[in-house]
Design a protein around this motif. Structure first.
Motif, short mmCIF file in Angstrom:
data_model
loop_
_atom_site.label_atom_id
_atom_site.label_comp_id
_atom_site.label_asym_id
_atom_site.label_seq_id
_atom_site.Cartn_x
_atom_site.Cartn_y
_atom_site.Cartn_z
N GLU A 4 0.86 -1.19 0.00
CA GLU A 4 0.00 0.00 0.00
C GLU A 4 0.89 1.24 0.00
OE1 GLU A 4 -3.36 2.08 -0.24
OE2 GLU A 4 -3.55 -0.06 0.16
N LEU A 5 0.72 2.08 -1.01
CA LEU A 5 1.49 3.32 -1.10
C LEU A 5 1.05 4.27 -0.01
CD1 LEU A 5 3.54 5.12 -2.64
CD2 LEU A 5 1.61 5.90 -4.01
N VAL A 6 2.01 4.77 0.77
CA VAL A 6 1.74 5.79 1.77
C VAL A 6 1.97 7.17 1.18
CG1 VAL A 6 2.48 6.71 4.02
CG2 VAL A 6 2.32 4.23 3.68
N GLY A 7 3.04 7.32 0.40
CA GLY A 7 3.29 8.61 -0.23
C GLY A 7 4.66 8.67 -0.87
N ARG A 8 4.92 9.80 -1.50
CA ARG A 8 6.22 10.05 -2.13
C ARG A 8 6.75 11.33 -1.54
NH1 ARG A 8 8.80 12.66 -6.18
NH2 ARG A 8 10.43 11.47 -7.21
N TYR A 9 7.99 11.30 -1.07
CA TYR A 9 8.58 12.42 -0.37
C TYR A 9 10.03 12.60 -0.78
CZ TYR A 9 4.61 11.05 2.43
OH TYR A 9 3.36 10.68 2.83
N ASP A 10 10.35 13.73 -1.42
CA ASP A 10 11.73 14.11 -1.74
C ASP A 10 12.57 12.97 -2.30
OD1 ASP A 10 11.34 16.74 -1.11
OD2 ASP A 10 12.24 16.62 0.87
N GLY A 11 12.11 12.33 -3.35
CA GLY A 11 12.89 11.29 -4.01
C GLY A 11 12.75 9.91 -3.42
N ALA A 113 -6.22 -5.78 4.35
CA ALA A 113 -6.07 -4.70 3.37
C ALA A 113 -6.80 -3.43 3.81
CB ALA A 113 -6.56 -5.16 2.00
N ALA A 114 -7.98 -3.57 4.40
CA ALA A 114 -8.74 -2.39 4.81
C ALA A 114 -8.03 -1.62 5.92
CB ALA A 114 -10.14 -2.80 5.25
N ALA A 115 -7.50 -2.33 6.89
CA ALA A 115 -6.78 -1.67 7.99
C ALA A 115 -5.50 -1.01 7.51
CB ALA A 115 -6.48 -2.67 9.10
N ILE A 116 -4.81 -1.66 6.57
CA ILE A 116 -3.59 -1.09 6.01
C ILE A 116 -3.91 0.17 5.21
CG2 ILE A 116 -1.66 -1.48 4.43
CD1 ILE A 116 -1.59 -3.11 7.12
N ALA A 117 -4.96 0.12 4.40
CA ALA A 117 -5.35 1.29 3.62
C ALA A 117 -5.73 2.45 4.53
CB ALA A 117 -6.51 0.94 2.69
N GLU A 118 -6.41 2.16 5.62
CA GLU A 118 -6.78 3.21 6.57
C GLU A 118 -5.54 3.84 7.19
OE1 GLU A 118 -9.19 3.82 10.75
OE2 GLU A 118 -9.57 2.02 9.57
N LEU A 119 -4.59 3.02 7.62
CA LEU A 119 -3.35 3.54 8.21
C LEU A 119 -2.58 4.36 7.18
CD1 LEU A 119 -1.29 3.68 10.55
CD2 LEU A 119 -0.25 1.63 9.57
N ALA A 120 -2.51 3.86 5.95
CA ALA A 120 -1.76 4.54 4.89
C ALA A 120 -2.45 5.81 4.42
CB ALA A 120 -1.53 3.60 3.72
N GLY A 121 -3.70 6.01 4.80
CA GLY A 121 -4.41 7.21 4.42
C GLY A 121 -5.13 7.12 3.10
#
Length: 141
Positions: A4-11, A113-121
């Protein structure tokens, strides 16, 4: 479910770890991956290394705050995949003291998957992990 992608930050890309065959993943086990292909930690540029430190700290604090974990281990192993990855492994409070640090994720809570998606935002919640680190972190100094 893939990572699960959390985000992209500075490279760097931040993912929640992939689930096992049972469809569950260690809750809060994050992986930081460099955007640019570099095989090992020593191959990061000075700018990438400067961005990694604050990112790692922000993510560790976010895990501590979101999951109420007392400690977050980090590890750069790099033996099987020649691409920079750093693991953040929260040690949940219910993990027995005798469990070694590198098994903290296996001994802690597992999530679907649902709990991971919630944590990942992924659901867009304002207090989720992806909202915590800044998208443009200033290098230390």
């Amino acid at each position: 479910m893939k990572s699960e992608l959390v985000g992209r930050y500075d490279g760097f890309w931040v993912y929640h770890c992939q689930p096992g065959a049972d469809g569950l993943a260690a809750l809060g086990h994050l992986v930081i991956e460099s955007d640019r292909h570099v095989p090992y930690l020593a191959d990061l540029s000075d700018a990438e290394a400067a961005a990694l430190g604050p990112l790692r700290s922000h993510l560790a604090r976010a895990l501590r705050d979101e999951l109420d974990v007392p400690f977050v281990f980090t590890a750069v192993i790099g033996r099987h995949i020649a691409h920079f990855h750093e693991h953040l492994l929260p040690r949940h409070p219910d993990v027995p003291e005798e469990v070694p640090w590198h098994q903290s994720d296996e001994a802690g809570p597992q999530a679907d998957a649902a709990a991971i998606a919630e944590l990942a935002g992924a659901d867009g919640g304002a207090d989720q992990l992806s909202a915590r680190p800044a998208n443009n972190l200033d290098p230390p100094g």
